[in-house]
Scaffold this active site. Sequence first.
Site, PDB file in Angstrom:
ATOM      1  N   LYS A 275       3.638  -8.675  18.177  1.00  0.00           N
ATOM      2  CA  LYS A 275       3.924 -10.087  17.928  1.00  0.00           C
ATOM      3  C   LYS A 275       5.241 -10.540  18.581  1.00  0.00           C
ATOM      4  CE  LYS A 275       1.140 -10.382  13.779  1.00  0.00           C
ATOM      5  NZ  LYS A 275       0.487  -9.093  13.946  1.00  0.00           N
TER       6      LYS A 275
ATOM      7  N   TYR B 267       8.432 -14.168  12.417  1.00  0.00           N
ATOM      8  CA  TYR B 267       8.401 -12.706  12.498  1.00  0.00           C
ATOM      9  C   TYR B 267       8.490 -12.227  13.944  1.00  0.00           C
ATOM     10  CZ  TYR B 267       6.491  -7.974  12.464  1.00  0.00           C
ATOM     11  OH  TYR B 267       6.297  -6.642  12.674  1.00  0.00           O
TER      12      TYR B 267
ATOM     13  N   LYS C  35      11.678 -10.138  15.723  1.00  0.00           N
ATOM     14  CA  LYS C  35      11.487  -8.808  16.317  1.00  0.00           C
ATOM     15  C   LYS C  35      11.798  -8.843  17.816  1.00  0.00           C
ATOM     16  CE  LYS C  35      10.239  -5.556  14.261  1.00  0.00           C
ATOM     17  NZ  LYS C  35      11.001  -4.500  13.588  1.00  0.00           N
TER      18      LYS C  35
ATOM     19  N   GLY D 245      -2.602   3.805   8.784  1.00  0.00           N
ATOM     20  CA  GLY D 245      -2.009   4.771   7.867  1.00  0.00           C
ATOM     21  C   GLY D 245      -0.559   4.455   7.531  1.00  0.00           C
ATOM     22  N   SER D 246       0.027   3.469   8.218  1.00  0.00           N
ATOM     23  CA  SER D 246       1.409   3.110   7.904  1.00  0.00           C
ATOM     24  C   SER D 246       1.440   2.101   6.767  1.00  0.00           C
ATOM     25  CB  SER D 246       2.107   2.532   9.135  1.00  0.00           C
ATOM     26  OG  SER D 246       1.544   1.277   9.467  1.00  0.00           O
TER      27      SER D 246
ATOM     28  N   VAL E 177      -2.847  -3.551   8.160  1.00  0.00           N
ATOM     29  CA  VAL E 177      -3.867  -4.506   7.734  1.00  0.00           C
ATOM     30  C   VAL E 177      -4.986  -3.802   6.976  1.00  0.00           C
ATOM     31  CG1 VAL E 177      -5.263  -4.428   9.847  1.00  0.00           C
ATOM     32  CG2 VAL E 177      -5.193  -6.513   8.481  1.00  0.00           C
TER      33      VAL E 177
END
Length: 170
Positions: free
Chosen positions: A45, A53, A57, A86-87, A91
Amino acid sequence: ALKHVDICEHNALEAVKTNVLGTENVIQAALAQGVRRVSFSSTDKAVEPINVYGNTKAIGERLVLSQNRADLSTKFAVYRWANVVGSRGSVIHAFAKSLRDERKIRITHPDMTRFWIKLEDAVSFMLQDRIFSDGPLIPSMKAASVVRFAAAVARLAGVSDYDIEITGIR
């Protein structure tokens, strides 16, 4: 970092404090302590950002990468990710929770593509001995339409009867 679009949109000042000023604090602390290498985890993004956001970043990336222009013993790297399966904050967790609670998955638009990488592949990519560069390091990631991505999560969750709600592009 604050890493959710909605949270950053509704708390723009906090997003700036955390994702921009917090990044600068980490840079200064690393320099003061003689840390050898600093890695910054960014997001897709940050490419042509259209929301708070992504902008925070993108600024964080530039702050980190600008340090490599000076002749410092500390080297800086930016790793740019999409969905890290897995983080925390993936989503997948939001899809699975929505399936459990409402038998529904919310997607922005059916034509959207989700890029993804498994957590262990992301970690392996970061641990490779690299020359730190003036640009973000981007691993090869797999891609799927958000509809196929949602269907895969539903299949893994063992849910076959669910609705898809289109929320619109944010």
